[in-house]
Design a protein around this motif. Structure first.
Motif, PDB file in Angstrom:
ATOM      1  N   ASP A 122      41.100  50.715  36.541  1.00  0.00           N
ATOM      2  CA  ASP A 122      41.030  50.143  35.195  1.00  0.00           C
ATOM      3  C   ASP A 122      41.502  48.693  35.200  1.00  0.00           C
ATOM      4  N   LEU A 160      31.820  45.970  44.092  1.00  0.00           N
ATOM      5  CA  LEU A 160      30.894  46.183  42.988  1.00  0.00           C
ATOM      6  C   LEU A 160      29.568  46.760  43.453  1.00  0.00           C
ATOM      7  N   ASN A 192      33.373  51.307  33.313  1.00  0.00           N
ATOM      8  CA  ASN A 192      34.503  50.639  32.672  1.00  0.00           C
ATOM      9  C   ASN A 192      34.149  49.183  32.361  1.00  0.00           C
ATOM     10  N   ILE A 193      33.536  48.494  33.322  1.00  0.00           N
ATOM     11  CA  ILE A 193      33.144  47.104  33.105  1.00  0.00           C
ATOM     12  C   ILE A 193      32.106  47.012  31.994  1.00  0.00           C
ATOM     13  N   THR A 244      36.163  41.678  33.962  1.00  0.00           N
ATOM     14  CA  THR A 244      35.671  41.353  32.629  1.00  0.00           C
ATOM     15  C   THR A 244      36.312  40.077  32.100  1.00  0.00           C
ATOM     16  N   LEU A 268      34.277  52.390  38.024  1.00  0.00           N
ATOM     17  CA  LEU A 268      34.451  50.953  37.860  1.00  0.00           C
ATOM     18  C   LEU A 268      33.334  50.362  37.012  1.00  0.00           C
ATOM     19  N   GLN A 292      41.284  46.654  37.724  1.00  0.00           N
ATOM     20  CA  GLN A 292      40.250  45.846  38.358  1.00  0.00           C
ATOM     21  C   GLN A 292      39.100  45.570  37.396  1.00  0.00           C
ATOM     22  N   ALA A 293      38.698  46.562  36.624  1.00  0.00           N
ATOM     23  CA  ALA A 293      37.637  46.362  35.642  1.00  0.00           C
ATOM     24  C   ALA A 293      38.043  45.329  34.603  1.00  0.00           C
ATOM     25  N   ASP A 294      39.285  45.389  34.178  1.00  0.00           N
ATOM     26  CA  ASP A 294      39.794  44.424  33.204  1.00  0.00           C
ATOM     27  C   ASP A 294      39.771  43.009  33.783  1.00  0.00           C
ATOM     28  N   ARG A 296      33.808  47.381  28.630  1.00  0.00           N
ATOM     29  CA  ARG A 296      34.604  46.197  28.287  1.00  0.00           C
ATOM     30  C   ARG A 296      33.722  44.998  27.934  1.00  0.00           C
TER      31      ARG A 296
END
Length: 347
Positions: free
Chosen positions: A239, A272, A282-283, A246, A279, A241-243, A286
């Motif tokens: 999470d 990616l 989640n991206i 983004t 992942l 890493q996704a944040d 966001r």
């Protein structure tokens, strides 16, 4: 065919930390030669030595085109997208080293993330985030304006990528093992993977050289496996890493006034490209919330294509030349020309 009639064209170089691709491309978009070599690390050997080490690859593509080094320049323009070209001073040093070579009438150097961006877009417009061994983000507009980050790791506020995720996973696993942190299956998974009784034993083996540092990237698949099993520590790490991905994309879009218009967000790099749903989903969520008009896509084209396209942009080549170039790099099972979107996977 006399390939010399195709020149001047583009000598495209995509030099990453682990591999380097070189292609000689005519102004008509025909690929006259390709070569692949090892990693490009001017931060260790210096700009001149790193660029000089590219000579065998350049000679190889020249030979495929029926040309030889030492005579007329191979191309009208050298388009080099290089890893570790993160600061203006680094770009200047690398540009000087490339200009000193008898390769092209003109030269341009950019960070290799720009190659990723151009490979996944129809024109030089959009944002790219690479999450491979490290993490970086760039943005580009047709008028040449850019958005970028220093990408010097923790020194400049960067976090993540395969190396960062592996190190963080080992850190969290060790703290879980000795009681300082939350319990996580990462501890046992990492110990078992390296055939050691504990994460402490893994750390000792790395410290003493029994396990090479480069093997730590093997921890990343373990992280995703533990997250898929519901491990809360692993899920939190993904999470984060996704944040981070983004945040980079949204800031770059904002800097280029692209936040309120439809613009591509190209995602690439090994982490990616694995397209793990935990992942990627989640991206997507966001980005939808923070930049609803962004068009995220995962690039599947080789970045050297982007370097070559940037070179054709510089030369003012016809759109047909770009189509012909993309056709060369499409999957062998297909034959029809495809647009940039065909070299990406939508999120």
């Amino acid at each position: 065919m006399d390939h010399t009639e195709q020149l001047p064209g583009v000598l495209a170089i995509d030099a990453g930390n682990s591999k380097t691709d070189v292609a000689l491309v005519s102004t008509a978009g025909e690929v006259l030669g390709t070569a692949r070599g090892g990693g490009f690390q001017p931060q260790r050997v210096g700009a001149e030595a790193a660029v000089g080490a590219l000579t065998p690859l350049v000679a190889a593509v020249a030979a495929q085109a029926g040309l030889a080094l030492g005579g007329r320049p191979l191309a009208g323009h050298v388009s080099a997208c290089l890893a570790n070209a993160d600061l203006p001073v680094e770009e200047e040093q690398l540009l000087a080293a490339i200009t000193a070579q008898p390769w092209g009438l003109s030269s341009a150097v950019a960070n290799d993330t720009f190659g990723l961006l151009r490979a996944g877009t129809e024109r030089p417009l959009g944002v790219a985030v690479v999450c491979g061994a490290g993490i970086n983000c760039v943005g580009l507009l047709p008028d040449g304006r850019t958005a970028r980050f220093p990408a010097l790791g923790m020194l400049t506020g960067d976090w993540g990528g395969g190396a960062g995720l592996a190190a963080e996973s080992l850190w969290l696993a060790h703290r879980a093992e000795d009681g300082r942190g939350r319990p996580t299956g990462l501890a046992r998974a990492i110990a078992d993977h390296f055939d050691r009784p504990s994460t402490m034993a893994v750390a000792e083996a790395v410290h003493l050289g029994a396990i090479e540092d480069v093997r730590l990237h093997e921890i990343v698949p373990l992280l995703f496996a533990e997250a898929a099993s519901g491990d809360s520590v692993a899920l939190d790490l993904i999470d984060r890493q996704a944040d981070e991905i983004t945040r980079l994309a949204v800031i770059a879009l904002t800097r280029l006034d692209l936040l309120d218009v439809e613009a591509p967000v190209v995602l690439g790099g090994g982490v990616l490209a694995s397209r793990h749903p935990l992942l990627i989903d989640n991206i997507r969520t966001r980005l939808t919330a923070a930049a609803p008009l962004a068009v995220p896509r995962i690039v599947i084209a080789p970045p050297v294509l982007g370097a070559a396209l940037l070179g054709l942009d510089h030369l003012g080549a016809a759109p047909e030349a770009q189509t012909r170039l993309r056709t060369h790099y499409e999957e062998p099972s297909t034959g029809a020309a495809r647009p940039a979107a065909a070299f990406t996977k939508a999120l």
